[in-house]
Structure formats: structure tokens, C-alpha cells
Design an enzyme around this catalytic site. Structure first.
Site, short mmCIF file in Angstrom:
data_model
loop_
_atom_site.label_atom_id
_atom_site.label_comp_id
_atom_site.label_asym_id
_atom_site.label_seq_id
_atom_site.Cartn_x
_atom_site.Cartn_y
_atom_site.Cartn_z
N ASP A 477 0.83 -1.20 0.00
CA ASP A 477 0.00 0.00 0.00
C ASP A 477 0.87 1.26 0.00
O ASP A 477 2.05 1.22 0.35
CB ASP A 477 -0.90 -0.01 1.24
N GLU A 480 2.97 4.94 -4.12
CA GLU A 480 3.07 5.89 -5.24
C GLU A 480 4.37 6.72 -5.25
O GLU A 480 4.74 7.16 -6.34
CB GLU A 480 1.88 6.87 -5.21
N ASP A 644 -8.67 3.44 -2.96
CA ASP A 644 -9.57 3.90 -1.90
C ASP A 644 -10.82 4.51 -2.50
O ASP A 644 -10.98 5.73 -2.57
CB ASP A 644 -8.85 4.90 -1.00
#
Length: 929
Positions: A477, A480, A644
Site C-alpha cells: 500500500d 506511489e 480507496d
């Protein structure tokens, strides 16, 4: 001053730590014109024919314009006919100082060794001065080129802003611009072209991208990985600069597809626009670095384009069979007892559960590779996982991208100190550790370019598993990367205070308040039920019109006052400056790489390292990974969830669009957080979404801490709908597994837009409210609230018959127009294509293992001529290929079914039933032999 220059020429001072950011952030770039209209283009010289194509030099054709950087005067052109179906056109600076993706990071396939330039259907054409090129089909030399950069093929300039509220869409000219900080290339497209891909994105226009024709606005797709909660029409977690174009000839009624891939990690804007009165649409690439390395794929079918792309970047990883089961997760299972309770509640409700996940709740002080000694004691976690394993169930924990930086000498955190020993952390320009801020406050980030990082990562995972967290797979997670610091939180050993609140959602005074578009919590309370005191909650006090909810207007990120970052061209990054909420663009990596050039690849490189680490820990077992940020070739290493998302009906529609996108991107194992992650779901939305996701590759329910609990046993109607949907899903596991085996062996997309199978039916080109699983299963979900029917189109124009999954009855559908189908709550419409033969599990059970141990059945839906065909790939579903396997091929004709078997895997379960129906029958089917 040009239209574009007058729009973006602005400066803005920010309150950040300036010594950690590029030095050119605030300057007004006096040496740059910010105007490409005077750029001279290039002249082709020194052309040489090669066995596989051509090479040439490109020289700047006039005075440098230095629009957004320094013009590079000397370029090299390499044109290579790699294969019969792939043409590569690479334009790069001859000095090779611009960043290009190293083969050590992504080893794309090269030429196959044969000579194709005189036989390939793709043909490279060029003009010398100014240099321009176009790609045509040999078989259709008189048709509009597939890619065409000639000024004569593009509309005359200057053109005022094509998107009215975004001045950067003014088009001052179309020369080839190649600067150290800005590269531009434009190609003509057919007017209102059918373009798909270019992501990752939640596109308000749908799976078919908006090119700005016939009432459309146009598209600006920014390639800059960004950790934002599923924004609409903005850049988000992944960067995939590939599109598929599908062309239909209204005269011949015949279609062909081709693909265009830009192999680059550079931050970029890719524009799809149609200027007023223009006879053509266009695609324009605006890059802030890198090179122009393009691959063209000839198709000619949509499926073949996807397969050809997979051959280039690498085919998807093999998924373990258990990965196709139902997964349950929540941010907010605050201890091991609550986690265990979910497993027990699911079994008590008779709802199959294959995998339970834990979010960051399990960590000690939010630190990777730990368990909280109070709420998740290591021994109890290990016992819990052992109990799962004994019941053929699985466990997956989260791994966040940022690891805690040790700031107290007495608070020892071994994963940090070991990284220091092995020199694995990303650096500031001065050589100190780059410090970010995520959940554990100050964090550091692995540098995947460093020599020892794979060793470090493997050790960390081995140690975590040995300490009791014996995971079956991993969840990557915030990769990025996401960080709360604008720039490094520290340099040269000093740390600065940051403003991120330590208050997490979910406390008693901090519950999630938002609900679906149509649920009125003020009137009806927070429980999300369908009805309260006999009043339907959908629409009580609110409109049910959800068509415009959460829509973002293009251009907001580039409004007046936009921050000029380094380089001078300002991408349409949803966060504004490129370093906002992520790493500074001047963070440094081993080998001299800077974040500006490699930012988009960090998540993919983490996925690759994790996959290789898991293989090292157990070479016999297939790694199972789900990751957020992706990039070309990520599918070789991981699956993906769609981030999300929100508990909104609109986002259930985005679920379909996202899954279809990632089939193009060769990351087929993908799905959304079912029922929504952000906000509060309600009973009706969760009911419909749980059914929809049962027919998606990755099937997980996951939501946010402090939101309404949405485990499927919470509402009886959801539990009932889910039992039915999972029963169908588990019966179809041999079909799903075969589709994914074909993806891993050939790149064939398992989930398909309708036009993939029916390419000559224009009414299907924009359909993304329905989809196909393989070629044989048509899914028509309900995507709107408070309805008991749904409209769906049945492709094939009457030449194909479709049979209801539940009753086996033929559908009486009007060709080419939608048919209204009964869809009460708890029912999802599933139809079977005629001519199909499906191997099924006859008795779906609680787990995948139990289901696979039971008998098989065969469902045959014969075409009008009595023929049906199908195949099934079977292996142990666990070990890393090559592994023993067997392929069953089914041929059916009237009154007879023949099964051929090939391979060396022993199949123990028996085939106990054959159910068949003919397309000429109108009854409920039955045992027809």
C-alpha cells in the site's frame, strides 16, 4: 505572448523547506519562451537501411526555441520491425543523457530475429524536412494512418483553448519538440476515435475515452503516480501510457484494432482533443523528460492487441487458485480477537471466506514487519494463522511503503537499522537520508536501485514470517509514494516538524459521516438498512439522480496561479506541484537517478522485489501480491485493487471500468473494494455490489476505520445474495482458472468489453455497464438504486443466442437494442453464450480447497447447429510453473459430448453430471446428453 504562455506564466511562493526542493521552483524562466509556436522541428539526415528497419539522425531545423527547456539539437531515430505485429519507433537524444528505462528494471522483448519490414502489416513512413512520420497498414494503404504526426494531417494553428476552462489546451503549433525538460509530439486520430486505455483513471466519460467530439469535453490524462482517494478525471495511483484504438468501417461493416504504447517513465500529459471544426481528433504527448520510444501493435482484433502488448512487457504472473476465493478486510479490526471474530461470524453465517486480511491496526506503532504486543501478540497471531491453515483458509497482512525512521537511540527498530547497514534508503541530494512522513511519523523509503535492497527486503519478510506472521500473500500500500511532507522532512541529520494530525478516523468522536448518494442518515439513522419503520431509505429526502455526483471539471489543477515546478511545463497533477504529498523531485537514487525521472516506477519496482523475495523464501509456491501503484510490467509481479474508492453507486460503475482498463494494462487480476472503502455503505448498495464483485477477478470487501461495518453477514439480504453469488463463482472456478492460465501463457484478457468479442457492432463500443467473463459469460449488473429491473444489450445481432444461467431459458432479445431484464434485489443477471461448454465444480463448498475436492459437472449450451466447444486447464493451483498440468477439450454435437484430455496432471474428482441445452430450444433445458 502565446495563448499557452499567457495562461501558465505565473509564480507562487509556498511555505516549504526550500533546500529540499528543486532550485527552479520560483523562477519565471526568463530563458524559456513557454511558447512552442516558434520551435523549428527537425530535419532527417544520414538515413541508413538496416536488416530490421532504419536508423537516421535528426538535426534541429532552425534556431532553438527553448520553450520549456533547452532544445536538443542532435537526435537519433531508430525504427525496428521487432515482430510481424510490432513496430518500434524510438527517438532519443544521441548523447543519451535523457533518462530511459534500464533493462534491469523492465526487460522488454526485443526483435525476434526474423526479417519483417517487407511483410509486416505495419509500415513506417516519413518526411525529411520538417521530419514527420506516420504509420499505416500495408493491407489498407489508402486508409487514414494509424498514427500521423504530419502538420498537413492536423488542423491549422494557433487554436484557442480547446477545453474552455483550461488555457493549457491552447494549441500553438504541432512541431516535434525535443528539449531536456519538455518533449511534444502530436498525431491525428479519426474524428471521434474509439480510444481505450491511458490510465489509471476513474474517467467520467467511461471506458471509451472522451476525445472531445460530438459534445465531449476531451481528456487530459496525466502520468504522475499519486496517492489520492480515487479522484475522478485526475491522475491517481498508476501510470499506463498505452491506448487501444478500434476503427470501424461503416461501408464494409468491418473493424480493426491497433495499439500505441509509449515506453517511458516520464511525467507527462497525454491529451485527447478535437478542436472546433476540425475534421480529425488528435492525441498529443507532452513529456517533462525521457524520450519518444513508441511501440505500435497491429492487432487486428482487440484481444490480439492486448496479447501483443503482453508479449512486449511480460505476461501476467500465475495466480494461486485460492486467490479467486472471497477475501475480507477492514481498517479497524483493532485486535486479533476482533479479526478472529470475523472468521467465526462468517462461518456461522454460512458465507464462504477464503482469506482474512489485516490493515495497519496490526502494527506496533504503525511500523512495517511488526505486530502490536498488546493487541496482536505474535504468538496469538501465529496460532490464529495456524488455525486458518488447518481449515484451508489464508492470511494476508499489509506492508506500507514507508518504514519508520529510528529517532530515539533507545527505541530500537531493526528493519530501519538493518537498512542503514545495507545502505538501502533513498537519499537527499546531500547524501543524507530522505525523510518522509506516513503513519509512523518520520519514515524512510527503500531505494530499489541500490545493490542490497532486494537482500534487505527478503530478510525483512523472512524475519516477519519467522516471528509468527506466516502470511499467504502480501498487500502493498501507499507505494506511489505517499508522504505528508512537501519535500524531505529532514536533511543533513536535522528533522523538521510536520503538521500531519495523529488523529485517525474511527474514534467515538470521529466517525465517518458520509453515506451513499441516496441514503439520508439524518432522517433514518446510521445503520444503512434498506428500510426504517417501513420507509425506504433510498431517496428519503434526497434525489436519486446520481449521474453528476463527484464529477470534477477538467483543468482545475491547472487554474490560474498554478505552481511552476521543475521542469517549467506544469503537468496537470491533481496535487499541484509534483512533489506535493510524495517525494521531492530531486530525491536521489543509487546510480545517480533522480526522483523526477523514476517516480512513476517505484510501486512496480517494489512489486518486483516483493515477488522475487517471496520466490526466494519458497521457490515452489506462487507469490500472491495485491498492490496499489502500478506501471507497465507490474502484472508480471502482482495483482491490483482499484484503490480507496467510495461507497457510491457511481463507484460501482467505475469498478467495471477499472477492471476493463487493467485487462489492457496486462494486470488482469484486479477488483475494487466491494461496498466501498470511504464513506458509509448501505444495505441495498452492498447487496448489489457483493453480487457484481463475485464476477470480478479479485473479490474483496474492505472498508475504512470508523465507517459503518459492512461485513456481508451484517444484513440478511446481503448474506443471502452473497451465498448465491459465491455459489456461482465457486462453481465457475475451473472457467476462471482457465482464463487466467491463458492470460499467463498468452496474455489473453480474462474480462472483456463486449466489443472485444463482437468488434463489428458499433452499438457496443461505449458499453461499460455490462461485460464478458471470457467469451461465454455475460454479466449485466444493477448499478442504480431503488430498481427491480435492468436494461442490457445481448451482442451478436441475433446470430448468437444467450441462455439464462439460473433457468437455462433462452433470452428473447431484440438485436442491437437493450432488453429489460428482471432484477429484484439479490439477483444479478448472468447469461451463457451458445456454443459453449463449461467445466464446473458440481458442489461449491466453503473453501476453494473443499470445492476442488468435490466432483465436476459439465454445462453445455449448444448453438443452433448443435455444436459447442470449451476447454479447461487444470493443475494443482499452488506450485510455480512449469508444473504438471492437464487440458480438457470438450466438443459437443447433437446427442453427443466428447472430452479429450492432454497432459500429465492426475485429476482425482469425477465428472458426475452433464447438462445441455440447444439454442433451438425454448424450455428450461435439462439433461439432454
Amino acid at each position: 505572448m502565446s495563448l499557452l504562455r499567457s495562461f501558465i506564466f505565473a509564480t507562487l511562493r509556498l511555505s516549504v523547506q526550500w533546500d529540499t526542493l528543486p532550485s527552479t521552483v520560483l523562477v519565471d524562466y526568463p530563458n524559456h519562451s513557454l511558447n512552442i509556436s516558434s520551435c523549428p522541428g527537425y530535419t532527417l539526415i544520414e538515413l541508413k537501411e538496416t536488416r530490421s528497419g532504419i536508423t537516421a539522425r535528426l538535426n534541429l531545423a532552425g534556431d532553438a526555441c527553448n520553450a520549456f527547456g533547452q532544445d536538443i539539437a542532435d537526435l537519433t531515430l531508430q525504427v525496428t520491425y521487432d515482430t510481424q505485429t510490432r513496430l518500434r519507433v524510438n527517438i532519443f537524444d544521441t548523447a543519451q543523457s535523457q533518462f530511459a528505462i534500464p533493462a534491469s528494471v523492465i526487460d522488454v522483448a526485443g526483435p525476434d530475429g526474423a526479417v519483417h519490414k517487407d511483410t509486416s502489416d505495419l509500415v513506417f513512413n516519413y518526411e525529411h524536412s520538417p521530419f514527420a512520420f506516420w504509420v499505416t497498414r500495408r493491407s489498407k494503404s489508402d486508409a487514414q494512418p494509424l498514427f500521423d504526426t504530419r502538420a498537413s494531417s492536423l488542423p491549422p494553428t494557433p487554436i484557442p483553448p480547446v477545453i474552455a476552462n483550461d488555457g493549457s489546451t491552447a494549441l500553438d503549433g504541432f512541431p516535434l519538440v525535443f528539449e531536456d525538460q519538455y518533449i511534444q509530439l502530436t498525431s491525428a486520430l479519426p474524428f471521434d476515435a474509439n480510444v481505450y486505455g491511458l490510465g489509471e483513471v476513474m474517467a467520467s466519460g467511461g471506458f471509451r475515452r472522451d476525445v472531445g467530439a460530438n459534445g465531449g469535453v476531451g481528456t487530459i490524462q496525466t502520468m504522475w503516480a499519486r496517492g489520492a482517494a480515487d479522484p475522478i478525471d485526475e491522475n491517481m495511483y498508476g501510470s499506463h501510457p498505452i491506448y487501444l484504438e478500434h476503427r470501424y468501417n461503416a461501408t464494409t461493416h468491418y473493424s480493426q484494432s491497433h495499439g500505441v504504447f509509449h515506453f517511458s517513465a516520464a511525467g507527462s500529459d497525454i491529451l485527447l482533443l478535437t478542436p472546433p471544426s476540425s475534421p480529425v481528433s488528435l492525441v498529443q504527448y507532452r513529456l517533462i523528460g525521457g524520450t519518444l520510444d513508441f511501440c505500435f501493435f497491429s492487432g487486428p482484433s482487440p484481444q490480439e492487441v492486448v496479447e501483443q502488448y503482453g508479449t512486449l512487457i511480460g505476461l501476467p504472473t500465475w495466480q494461486p487458485a485460492w486467490g479467486f476465493g472471497f477475501h475480507l478486510c477492514r481498517w479497524g479490526y483493532h485486535d486479533i480477537n476482533e479479526t478472529r471474530e470475523q472468521v467465526e461470524n462468517m462461518r456461522a453465517a454460512g458465507i464462504p471466506l477464503e482469506v482474512i486480511w489485516n490493515d495497519i491496526d496490526m502494527y506496533h506503532a504503525f511500523r512495517d514487519f511488526t505486530t502490536d504486543p498488546v493487541t496482536f501478540p505474535a504468538g496469538e497471531v501465529q496460532d490464529f494463522i495456524h488455525n486458518l491453515t488447518a481449515n484451508h483458509q489464508h492470511y494476508i497482512p499489509i506492508v506500507d511503503a514507508g518504514l519508520a525512521k529510528q529517532v530515539n537511540e533507545t527505541d530500537i527498530y531493526d528493519p530501519y537499522t538493518r537498512g542503514v547497514e545495507l545502505d538501502t534508503w533513498i537519499k537527499n541530494p546531500d547524501g543524507s537520508e530522505y525523510v518522509g512522513q506516513v503513519w509512523p511519523r518520520y519514515t524512510v523509503f527503500p531505494d530499489w536501485f541500490a545493490n542490497n535492497t532486494l537482500q534487505y527486503w527478503t530478510e525483512a519478510l523472512r524475519n516477519w514470517s519467522a516471528a509468527g506472521v506466516e502470511f499467504s500473500g502480501l498487500w502493498l500500500d501507499k507505494n506511489e509514494i505517499s508522504s505528508a511532507c512537501n519535500g524531505s522532512c529532514g536533511a543533513a541529520g536535522s528533522l523538521i516538524h510536520t503538521a500531519r494530525s495523529s488523529i485517525l478516523p474511527g474514534g467515538s468522536d470521529n466517525l465517518v459521516a458520509k453515506h451513499t448518494e441516496v441514503y439520508h442518515a439524518t432522517l433514518l439513522g446510521r445503520n444503512g438498512n434498506i428500510s426504517v419503520s417501513g420507509i425506504l431509505t433510498c431517496g428519503a429526502g434526497q434525489t436519486t439522480d446520481i449521474s453528476t455526483s463527484w464529477k470534477r471539471e477538467l483543468g482545475e489543477a491547472a487554474a490560474n496561479g498554478v505552481i511552476l515546478n521543475d521542469p517549467p511545463y506544469a503537468l496537470h497533477n491533481g496535487n499541484g506541484p509534483l512533489w506535493a504529498s510524495t517525494l521531492a523531485t530531486n530525491a536521489t537514487h543509487a546510480g545517480g537517478f533522480i526522483e523526477l525521472d523514476v517516480h512513476n516506477m517505484w510501486g512496480m519496482m517494489e512489486e518486483k522485489a516483493t515477488h522475487l523475495a517471496l520466490q526466494a523464501l519458497d521457490p515452489t509456491r506462487r507469490p500472491f501480491i495485491i498492490s496499489r501503484s502500478t506501471f507497465p510490467s507490474s502484472g508480471r509481479w502482482t495483482g491490483h485493487w482499484l484503490g480507496d474508492n467510495f461507497s457510491k453507486w457511481q463507484y460501482m460503475h467505475f469498478d467495471i471500468q477499472g477492471v476493463l482498463q487493467f485487462q489492457l494494462f496486462q494486470i488482469p487480476f484486479v477488483g475494487a473494494d466491494t461496498c466501498g472503502f470511504n464513506d458509509n455503505t448501505d444495505e441495498e448498495l452492498c447487496n448489489r455490489w457483493m453480487q457484481l464483485s463475485a464476477f470480478m477477478p479479485f473479490y474483496r470487501n474492505h472498508n475504512k476505520r470508523g465507517a459503518l461495518s459492512q461485513e456481508p453477514y451484517r444484513w440478511d439480504s446481503v448474506a443471502n445474495a452473497l451465498r448465491t453469488a459465491i455459489g456461482i463463482r465457486y462453481s465457475l472456478l475451473p472457467y476462471w482458472y482457465t482464463l487466467f492460465a491463458n492470460a499467463s501463457m498468452h496474455g489473453t484478457p480474462p474480462v472483456r468489453a463486449l466489443f472485444f468479442e463482437f468488434p463489428n457492432e458499433p452499438e457496443l463500443f461505449s458499453v461499460d455497464t455490462q461485460y464478458l467473463v471470457g467469451r461465454d459469460i455475460l454479466v449485466t449488473p444493477v448499478l442504480t438504486p431503488n430498481v427491480s429491473s435492468v436494461d442490457g444489450i445481448f451482442p451478436g445481432r441475433g446470430l448468437i443466442s444467450w441462455r439464462d444461467w439460473y433457468t437455462h431459458e433462452l433470452v428473447d432479445a431484440t438485436p442491437s437494442t437493450p432488453t429489460t431484464l428482471r432484477a429484484p434485489l439479490g439477483h444479478i443477471n448472468i447469461h451463457i453464450r451458445d456454443g459453449s461448454a463449461l467445466l464446473l465444480h458440481a458442489r461449491p463448498a466453503y473453501t476453494i480447497n473443499e470445492t476442488q475436492s468435490g466432483p465436476y459437472s459439465l454445462l453445455v449450451s449448444q448453438a443452433a447447429d448443435g455444436y459447442a466447444f470449451g476447454n479447461a486447464y487444470i493443475d494443482d493451483g499452488e506450485t510455480t510453473p512449469p508444473t504438471p498440468n492437464r487440458t480438457l477439450t470438450v466438443h459437443s454435437q447433437r446427442g453427443a459430448v466428447r472430452v479429450q484430455s492432454q497432459g500429465n496432471y492426475k485429476i482425482t474428482p469425477k465428472l458426475t453430471a452433464v447438462t445441455g441445452s440447444s439454442a433451438s430450444e425454448t424450455g428450461s433445458g435439462g439433461d439432454k446428453g
